[in-house]
Design a protein around this motif. Structure first.
Motif, PDB file in Angstrom:
ATOM      1  N   LYS A 145       0.797  -1.214   0.000  1.00 21.33           N
ATOM      2  CA  LYS A 145       0.000   0.000   0.000  1.00 21.33           C
ATOM      3  C   LYS A 145       0.835   1.271   0.000  1.00 21.33           C
ATOM      4  N   ASN A 146       2.034   1.238   0.601  1.00 24.06           N
ATOM      5  CA  ASN A 146       2.816   2.466   0.582  1.00 24.06           C
ATOM      6  C   ASN A 146       3.368   2.758  -0.808  1.00 24.06           C
ATOM      7  N   HIS A 147       3.554   1.744  -1.647  1.00 24.96           N
ATOM      8  CA  HIS A 147       3.947   1.994  -3.037  1.00 24.96           C
ATOM      9  C   HIS A 147       2.786   2.600  -3.819  1.00 24.96           C
ATOM     10  N   TRP A 148       1.591   2.093  -3.563  1.00 25.69           N
ATOM     11  CA  TRP A 148       0.399   2.628  -4.227  1.00 25.69           C
ATOM     12  C   TRP A 148       0.174   4.076  -3.801  1.00 25.69           C
ATOM     13  N   ALA A 149       0.307   4.352  -2.512  1.00 29.52           N
ATOM     14  CA  ALA A 149       0.142   5.720  -2.010  1.00 29.52           C
ATOM     15  C   ALA A 149       1.211   6.633  -2.594  1.00 29.52           C
ATOM     16  N   ARG A 150       2.421   6.113  -2.757  1.00 30.05           N
ATOM     17  CA  ARG A 150       3.500   6.915  -3.338  1.00 30.05           C
ATOM     18  C   ARG A 150       3.140   7.343  -4.759  1.00 30.05           C
ATOM     19  N   LEU A 151       2.561   6.434  -5.537  1.00 27.86           N
ATOM     20  CA  LEU A 151       2.161   6.785  -6.900  1.00 27.86           C
ATOM     21  C   LEU A 151       1.059   7.840  -6.911  1.00 27.86           C
ATOM     22  N   ILE A 152       0.114   7.715  -5.993  1.00 25.76           N
ATOM     23  CA  ILE A 152      -0.969   8.704  -5.906  1.00 25.76           C
ATOM     24  C   ILE A 152      -0.406  10.070  -5.525  1.00 25.76           C
ATOM     25  N   VAL A 153       0.492  10.098  -4.550  1.00 27.03           N
ATOM     26  CA  VAL A 153       1.049  11.363  -4.079  1.00 27.03           C
ATOM     27  C   VAL A 153       1.994  11.961  -5.123  1.00 27.03           C
ATOM     28  N   LEU A 154       2.727  11.131  -5.859  1.00 26.69           N
ATOM     29  CA  LEU A 154       3.560  11.648  -6.947  1.00 26.69           C
ATOM     30  C   LEU A 154       2.701  12.335  -8.005  1.00 26.69           C
ATOM     31  N   SER A 182       9.730   7.532   6.966  1.00 32.67           N
ATOM     32  CA  SER A 182       8.693   7.773   7.966  1.00 32.67           C
ATOM     33  C   SER A 182       7.319   7.973   7.333  1.00 32.67           C
ATOM     34  N   ILE A 183       6.423   7.045   7.596  1.00 34.89           N
ATOM     35  CA  ILE A 183       5.038   7.219   7.160  1.00 34.89           C
ATOM     36  C   ILE A 183       4.350   8.249   8.055  1.00 34.89           C
ATOM     37  N   PHE A 213      -2.329   5.876   5.607  1.00 37.61           N
ATOM     38  CA  PHE A 213      -2.825   5.499   6.925  1.00 37.61           C
ATOM     39  C   PHE A 213      -3.178   4.014   6.965  1.00 37.61           C
ATOM     40  N   TRP A 214      -3.749   3.510   5.898  1.00 38.27           N
ATOM     41  CA  TRP A 214      -4.050   2.082   5.789  1.00 38.27           C
ATOM     42  C   TRP A 214      -2.760   1.268   5.867  1.00 38.27           C
ATOM     43  N   ALA A 215      -1.728   1.707   5.158  1.00 37.16           N
ATOM     44  CA  ALA A 215      -0.437   1.016   5.203  1.00 37.16           C
ATOM     45  C   ALA A 215       0.164   1.079   6.596  1.00 37.16           C
ATOM     46  N   TYR A 216       0.073   2.251   7.229  1.00 34.57           N
ATOM     47  CA  TYR A 216       0.627   2.413   8.578  1.00 34.57           C
ATOM     48  C   TYR A 216      -0.102   1.533   9.582  1.00 34.57           C
ATOM     49  N   SER A 217      -1.429   1.444   9.455  1.00 32.45           N
ATOM     50  CA  SER A 217      -2.200   0.656  10.412  1.00 32.45           C
ATOM     51  C   SER A 217      -1.963  -0.843  10.234  1.00 32.45           C
TER      52      SER A 217
END
Length: 145
Positions: free
Chosen positions: A6-15, A84-85, A120-124
């Motif tokens: 999920k943090n890779h997916w979030a990275r793409l969204i934030v990029l 750091s997430i 947040f999903w990835a962090y949780s």
């Protein structure tokens, strides 16, 4: 099939949001407009005559773009800030707020909020950001050689 990282997916969204925010800030220099001007004109001094909100959006977009896609030249990828997430969960809502104020940058503001939700999903779920960008996390497999 593998697990969704999920943090890779979030990275793409934030990029995507950061690139869009930079383009929107540059467009805002030529056509300054507050998104909420249909409700009030009290926020107009944030965009004209001095483009403060456009500069803030441009700087935040560049900062987040360099945070999510660090160049090997600066060695930022190996720092604790990059991994750091929690720091992302603190900074990205502020970037979303500044983007949502500028008319041209409302879409990146929404993308940031979606990215924060995925982070947040990835962090949780206990995911970690690897020291090298786009690297897969190592699993320790007890009992396997």
């Amino acid at each position: 099939m593998g697990k969704l990282i999920k943090n890779h997916w979030a990275r793409l969204i934030v990029l995507t949001a950061a690139i869009y925010q930079i383009a929107a800030a540059l467009e805002g220099f030529f056509w300054p407009k507050i998104f909420w001007d249909f409700l009030t004109t009290n926020l107009d001094p944030a965009v004209k005559p001095f483009p403060a909100l456009q500069i803030i959006n441009l700087l935040l977009g560049i900062l987040i773009l360099s945070w999510e896609w660090p160049l090997p030249l600066f060695e930022f990828a190996k720092t604790a800030m990059h991994r750091s997430i929690e720091a992302r969960l603190a900074v990205y809502p502020l970037a979303s707020l500044s983007a949502l104020l500028l008319y041209q940058a409302t879409n990146p503001g929404i993308y940031y909020l979606i990215g924060v939700g995925v982070y947040f999903w990835a962090y949780s779920e206990g995911e970690v950001v690897c020291p090298e960008p786009w690297e897969l996390p190592r699993r320790n497999r007890p009992g396997k050689v």
